[in-house]
Design a protein around this motif. Structure first.
Motif, PDB file in Angstrom:
ATOM      1  N   ARG A  22     -54.240  52.201   6.350  1.00 28.12           N
ATOM      2  CA  ARG A  22     -53.089  53.100   6.370  1.00 28.12           C
ATOM      3  C   ARG A  22     -53.197  54.135   5.247  1.00 28.12           C
ATOM      4  O   ARG A  22     -52.944  55.319   5.439  1.00 28.12           O
ATOM      5  N   ASN A  23     -53.616  53.699   4.065  1.00 30.72           N
ATOM      6  CA  ASN A  23     -53.748  54.602   2.926  1.00 30.72           C
ATOM      7  C   ASN A  23     -54.782  55.691   3.185  1.00 30.72           C
ATOM      8  O   ASN A  23     -54.661  56.806   2.688  1.00 30.72           O
ATOM      9  N   GLN A  24     -55.822  55.344   3.961  1.00 25.57           N
ATOM     10  CA  GLN A  24     -56.851  56.350   4.250  1.00 25.57           C
ATOM     11  C   GLN A  24     -56.437  57.244   5.413  1.00 25.57           C
ATOM     12  O   GLN A  24     -56.764  58.432   5.425  1.00 25.57           O
ATOM     13  N   SER A  25     -55.769  56.684   6.418  1.00 22.74           N
ATOM     14  CA  SER A  25     -55.586  57.429   7.666  1.00 22.74           C
ATOM     15  C   SER A  25     -54.370  58.357   7.662  1.00 22.74           C
ATOM     16  O   SER A  25     -54.306  59.283   8.450  1.00 22.74           O
ATOM     17  N   GLY A  26     -53.406  58.084   6.834  1.00 22.46           N
ATOM     18  CA  GLY A  26     -52.235  58.951   6.837  1.00 22.46           C
ATOM     19  C   GLY A  26     -51.250  58.576   7.942  1.00 22.46           C
ATOM     20  O   GLY A  26     -51.395  57.540   8.587  1.00 22.46           O
ATOM     21  N   PRO A  27     -50.236  59.424   8.163  1.00 16.74           N
ATOM     22  CA  PRO A  27     -49.173  59.093   9.127  1.00 16.74           C
ATOM     23  C   PRO A  27     -49.669  59.107  10.570  1.00 16.74           C
ATOM     24  O   PRO A  27     -50.756  59.621  10.865  1.00 16.74           O
ATOM     25  N   ALA A  28     -48.854  58.514  11.476  1.00 19.75           N
ATOM     26  CA  ALA A  28     -49.211  58.468  12.889  1.00 19.75           C
ATOM     27  C   ALA A  28     -47.982  58.726  13.739  1.00 19.75           C
ATOM     28  O   ALA A  28     -46.843  58.498  13.317  1.00 19.75           O
ATOM     29  N   ASP A  29     -48.231  59.235  14.972  1.00 17.78           N
ATOM     30  CA  ASP A  29     -47.134  59.454  15.912  1.00 17.78           C
ATOM     31  C   ASP A  29     -46.839  58.176  16.694  1.00 17.78           C
ATOM     32  O   ASP A  29     -45.715  57.963  17.136  1.00 17.78           O
ATOM     33  N   ALA A  30     -47.863  57.368  16.886  1.00 14.70           N
ATOM     34  CA  ALA A  30     -47.685  56.128  17.653  1.00 14.70           C
ATOM     35  C   ALA A  30     -48.798  55.150  17.295  1.00 14.70           C
ATOM     36  O   ALA A  30     -49.863  55.557  16.821  1.00 14.70           O
TER      37      ALA A  30
END
Lengths: 391, 385
Positions: B299-307
């Motif tokens: 999560r820290n690497q990928s950033g926010p998500a829409d789904a």
């Protein structure tokens, strides 16, 4: 099991919780309260599940660890066993190598010694042939020299007898001059005869090398032979030099029995060795050691050989000369005293004729000991010792 | 990109939920129990104007706004509104093709559809060799293609599974959903949480996904010895998967069924003969803790998500029991985005070490994020939607 203990320890508390929940549900709670109870019930189920899983996992982990430990123990034992076996193998191998190394060193030493003997034998053989040839060629003219010198001495005696009446008539002064000339002539021819004789002696010795040993092997009382030749050597020395003072002692093995040798030839070899010992002992007495001259002659029976030792307490042999002592014409005696053939002949007789060994142990200033070994096969026919002629 | 979760016990409830949506979705990721007809479920979403990427399941997961549902015999869907030109689906009935051949065709189609495709794949849970499928896709779509997915389930009946889109369904093939990754970013991680214990063991005899002997002993006997079981039927195998050494990373292999006659074990994935394996185990809480830590790093690497899409192993579900919701809820909370997923017969995804592989016993988290509009519109070379 400790894992079970954990679950059972907490068991009573779970039971308390369980009954409390059931009691609350039985009271018929409000809707809000029912929601809380459902949540508590769910959490309770999760707790039970987690405890059960934790217990099972601990059990499985325990089994796996046990197996790992067992595997490690087995592996350790196997490794220790392998190390022990390998160590033992290495030790054995090291010992084997040490043994074979020793054997190889011994073999090398034997080979070197054999090679030295072979070289020496070859040298002796060729020198022997050479000296025999020379001796033979010189012997004939030398015979002429000796014979004519003897005839000339006879002639001088006859001439003196013939001249004596005439010289008596001629007067004393002339007669005495003639007489002196005759005496000088006789002395000169005598010297020719004497030194011719000496040369003849040398040549005879040289010819002994090549003559081929015609003597036959016969059972011989070696102890008696030794005593005879010891006496012979002693008296020979005394005859040449009245100042000679050496004691000869013997330590002879009475169990020696009859030994199969060529008595005349072996006797000559013994004589040469004993003669040398006497000379060295006497020289030591007069020179460096100052001790009374002593020669010890011993005999000894070995399993398949007889051994004769001749030891003197003379000056010994310097290391640098030890290899040369058996060479023909090598001598340390003053010129005219030794021919340098004595040990060479002894070597020839012991090694080549009797297939034995002759070696020397010596310490400069203390002693020299010649060791002669004559092989005697066990199966040699036993025969009564021939009685050597009394000398 | 707008998204929403639909979690319903049956088709009628799905229909009413669709009517109350505040936006018009273009695609639905549908995971439904085998108790519902795949074609009719697909038609509900198709008639509402959506393309469908669907699979039958062995348990359905839906988490949104703090409410988490882990249900059986239900229908769960994640509905999204990416531009229709930014995605496409392809249904690939097996038609006698092997798993690697299917994989090659799927990868080829993905690479032909978008210059930079990102692929989600679901496939038959009973006939697919997951490793071969992954290998085939990576061969034709390239080793670095984002690739995630799972094998369809049938509520542990092991009889028939389906994958389906708006146009049809197959019980023996695969279904691919390709995104144009320049417009919709697809990233994810496969996490396990099991810890290897005990000695290294060697698979001494194996055929495909059937393991006959381990360290020269019958596989079933080894399991019984370690699990302390007395009866063959007692085996509760998903809780103690094998960790298979791939030389650099590891994958989990869950044993599905014993074969008492041959003392063999059937696994939910290939276990090559000669492979080095170890047993692994962990209590439920430890599994969740370790998995959540890995997801948190992702999560820290990928950033926010829409789904978010979740492909989680049925074996994992069984091993976690009532704790399963304690895993999915915190995952959803890391992004605060709608999450839908299902319990699978095998997962596809990159582990924390980065290699894409076929797994058992993992939880594959996939984050979907529409990229900003400036970068849109360049990569689509789709000619047939």
């Amino acid at each position: 099991m400790p894992d079970n203990a954990m679950a059972s320890d907490i068991g009573p508390e779970l039971d308390v919780l369980r009954s409390a929940l059931e009691a609350l549900a039985a009271q018929g709670a409000s809707e809000e309260m029912s929601g809380h109870l459902a949540a508590i019930e769910k959490a309770y189920q999760k707790l039970l599940f987690s405890l059960d899983r934790a217990r099972k996992d601990k059990e499985v982990q325990f089994r796996l660890l046990t197996r790992t430990t067992t595997d490690l123990r087995t592996a350790l034992a196997e490794t220790e066993d392998r190390v022990r076996r390998r160590t033992r193998q290495l030790q054995e191998r090291t010992e084997e190598l040490g043994a074979s190394n020793q054997a190889l060193e011994q073999a090398l030493a034997d080979l070197k010694s054999m090679q030295a003997q072979l070289v020496h034998s070859e040298k002796m053989a060729s020198l022997g042939q050479l000296t025999a040839g020379i001796a033979h060629e010189i012997k004939n003219p030398l015979n002429f020299v000796i014979n004519f010198a003897e005839v000339s001495l006879d002639l001088i005696r006859e001439l003196r007898a013939e001249l004596r009446p005439m010289l008596a008539l001629a007067g004393s002064e002339r007669a005495s001059v003639a007489e002196e000339l005759l005496v000088d002539l006789e002395q000169n021819v005598g010297k020719v005869r004497e030194h011719g004789g000496r040369a003849d002696g040398i040549i005879r010795s040289m010819l002994l090398h090549s003559r081929g040993h015609s003597g036959t092997f016969q059972p011989t009382d070696l102890n008696q032979l030794l005593e005879e030749y010891a006496k012979l050597a002693y008296h020979g020395m005394r005859a040449q030099d009245s100042g000679f003072q050496v004691t000869i002692e013997t330590a002879l093995d009475p169990g020696l029995g009859a030994v199969n040798v060529v008595p005349q030839d072996l006797g000559r070899a013994l004589l040469n060795v004993i003669h040398n010992a006497c000379y060295a002992a006497d020289a030591g007495r007069r020179g460096n050691t100052g001790e009374p001259g002593l020669v010890l002659i011993s005999s000894r029976k070995l399993p398949q050989a007889v051994e004769v030792r001749v030891r003197d307490n003379g000056n010994g042999i310097p290391p640098e000369l030890r290899e040369k002592i058996f060479d023909p014409f090598f001598t340390t005696k003053p010129t005219g005293v030794g021919t340098g053939l004595g040990l060479s002949i002894a070597f020839e007789i012991v090694v080549h004729q009797h297939h034995g060994e002759i070696r020397v142990e010596t310490e400069p200033g203390k002693f020299t000991e010649f060791i002669l070994k004559i092989p005697q096969p066990v199966a040699a026919p036993a025969a009564t010792a021939a009685k050597p002629s009394a000398g | 990109m707008q998204s929403a979760i639909i979690s319903a016990p049956g088709p009628e409830a799905v229909k009413s939920a669709l009517q109350s949506l505040a936006f018009q979705p273009t695609v639905a990721l549908v995971f439904a129990s085998i108790t519902h007809s795949p074609e009719s479920v697909a038609q509900i979403f198709a008639q509402a104007g959506m393309q469908v990427f669907g699979a039958t399941s062995a348990g359905e997961i839906a988490v949104d706004r703090g409410a988490s549902t882990i249900a059986e015999r239900s229908i769960t869907a994640l509905v999204l509104d990416p531009p229709r030109s930014s995605f496409a689906t392809q249904l690939l009935p097996a038609n006698g093709r092997s798993s690697i051949e299917l994989g090659r065709v799927a990868g080829e189609w993905g690479a032909a559809t978008f210059l930079s495709p990102a692929l989600l794949v679901v496939a038959s849970g009973l006939t697919t060799d997951g490793e071969q499928l992954v290998q085939g896709i990576l061969e034709t779509a390239g080793p670095d293609v984002p690739l995630f997915g799972g094998l369809a389930g049938d509520d542990i009946r092991f009889k028939q599974t389906w994958v389906f889109d708006a146009q049809g369904a197959t019980d023996g093939g695969a279904l691919v959903l390709a995104f144009d990754s320049t417009r919709v970013a697809v990233s994810g991680v496969a996490t396990s949480g099991w810890t290897a214990v005990g000695p290294d063991m060697t698979v001494t005899s194996a055929t495909g996904n059937i393991v006959h002997t381990i360290d020269g002993q019958p596989a079933l006997d080894i399991y019984k010895e370690y699990l302390g079981l007395t009866n063959d039927s007692d085996i509760l195998i998903p809780e103690y998967p094998l960790q298979l050494d791939r030389g650099g990373h590891t994958v989990m292999r869950a044993a599905l069924l014993p074969e008492p006659a041959t003392r063999s074990l059937i696994y939910a994935g290939t276990v090559p003969q000669g492979a080095t394996v170890r047993f692994s185990c962990a209590s439920g809480i430890e599994i969740i803790d370790l998995a959540l830590e890995q997801v948190r790093q992702f999560r820290n690497q990928s950033g926010p998500a829409d789904a978010l899409v979740l492909f989680s192993c049925k074996g994992r579900h069984m091993a976690l029991g009532p704790l399963a919701e304690d895993e999915v809820a915190p995952i959803q909370a890391l992004w605060s985005a709608p999450l839908a997923g299902f319990y699978t017969y095998g997962e596809i995804g990159r582990g924390p070490e980065g290699q894409c592989d076929f797994h058992n016993e993992t939880c594959v988290v996939v984050a979907l994020k529409e990229r900003s509009t400036e970068t849109n519109g360049s990569g689509n070379r789709q000619v047939h939607a």
